[in-house]
Design a protein around this motif. Sequence first.
Motif, PDB file in Angstrom:
ATOM      1  N   GLN A   1       0.826  -1.201   0.000  1.00  7.65           N
ATOM      2  CA  GLN A   1       0.000   0.000   0.000  1.00  7.65           C
ATOM      3  C   GLN A   1       0.871   1.267   0.000  1.00  7.65           C
ATOM      4  O   GLN A   1       0.562   2.233  -0.701  1.00  7.65           O
ATOM      5  CB  GLN A   1      -0.945   0.016   1.215  1.00  7.65           C
ATOM      6  CG  GLN A   1      -1.995  -1.067   1.175  1.00  7.65           C
ATOM      7  CD  GLN A   1      -1.503  -2.416   1.734  1.00  7.65           C
ATOM      8  OE1 GLN A   1      -0.315  -2.632   1.965  1.00  7.65           O
ATOM      9  NE2 GLN A   1      -2.438  -3.333   1.922  1.00  7.65           N
TER      10      GLN A   1
ATOM     11  N   ALA B   1       2.292   1.691  -3.404  1.00  4.76           N
ATOM     12  CA  ALA B   1       1.249   2.186  -4.316  1.00  4.76           C
ATOM     13  C   ALA B   1       1.000   3.672  -4.102  1.00  4.76           C
ATOM     14  O   ALA B   1       0.833   4.434  -5.066  1.00  4.76           O
ATOM     15  CB  ALA B   1      -0.040   1.394  -4.118  1.00  4.76           C
ATOM     16  N   GLN B   2       0.993   4.112  -2.842  1.00  3.19           N
ATOM     17  CA  GLN B   2       0.786   5.536  -2.552  1.00  3.19           C
ATOM     18  C   GLN B   2       1.890   6.404  -3.138  1.00  3.19           C
ATOM     19  O   GLN B   2       1.668   7.555  -3.477  1.00  3.19           O
ATOM     20  CB  GLN B   2       0.675   5.770  -1.042  1.00  3.19           C
ATOM     21  CG  GLN B   2      -0.627   5.274  -0.463  1.00  3.19           C
ATOM     22  CD  GLN B   2      -0.656   5.355   1.061  1.00  3.19           C
ATOM     23  OE1 GLN B   2       0.342   5.628   1.713  1.00  3.19           O
ATOM     24  NE2 GLN B   2      -1.821   5.083   1.629  1.00  3.19           N
TER      25      GLN B   2
ATOM     26  N   PHE C   1       4.369   3.852  -7.156  1.00  5.77           N
ATOM     27  CA  PHE C   1       5.342   2.845  -7.594  1.00  5.77           C
ATOM     28  C   PHE C   1       6.606   3.507  -8.138  1.00  5.77           C
ATOM     29  O   PHE C   1       7.173   3.079  -9.144  1.00  5.77           O
ATOM     30  CB  PHE C   1       4.719   1.879  -8.605  1.00  5.77           C
ATOM     31  CG  PHE C   1       3.641   1.013  -7.995  1.00  5.77           C
ATOM     32  CD1 PHE C   1       3.981  -0.164  -7.352  1.00  5.77           C
ATOM     33  CD2 PHE C   1       2.310   1.390  -8.040  1.00  5.77           C
ATOM     34  CE1 PHE C   1       3.003  -0.959  -6.766  1.00  5.77           C
ATOM     35  CE2 PHE C   1       1.319   0.602  -7.462  1.00  5.77           C
ATOM     36  CZ  PHE C   1       1.667  -0.577  -6.823  1.00  5.77           C
TER      37      PHE C   1
END
Length: 114
Positions: free
Chosen positions: A71, A74-75, A78
């Motif tokens: 997570q 992803a925030q 990437f």
Amino acid sequence: MILTPLVLFAGGGGVEAGMVQAGIRPVIAVEFDPSKPDLSRAIPSAHFVNAKTHHRNFSKYGCRVIQLTVQEVAQSGFLGFPCRPDYLHASPVCANFSQAHTAKAGRVTKLPMI
């Protein structure tokens, strides 16, 4: 052709070992379980001086270990990941399915077939 495989929820590196045996060089492995931070920190990484196994096993193939949650990665959008990976392996945490799990130690559990 050079493949760019990524591994999410990498654990101790079993998937990467299989990739290497198949002639595939993992590029990035992401692993960190916030519910078990001490275990996650113990998983070998280039970032921790006392735990170098993963780094020793896979850095020669260009694999970089990122010790953040998926997570968090992803925030960040990437950041630093290949834009178009050829292969993405995202495995669920296997500890709950393992016979080595402390809650299952000493007894056999049948899992449903999918």
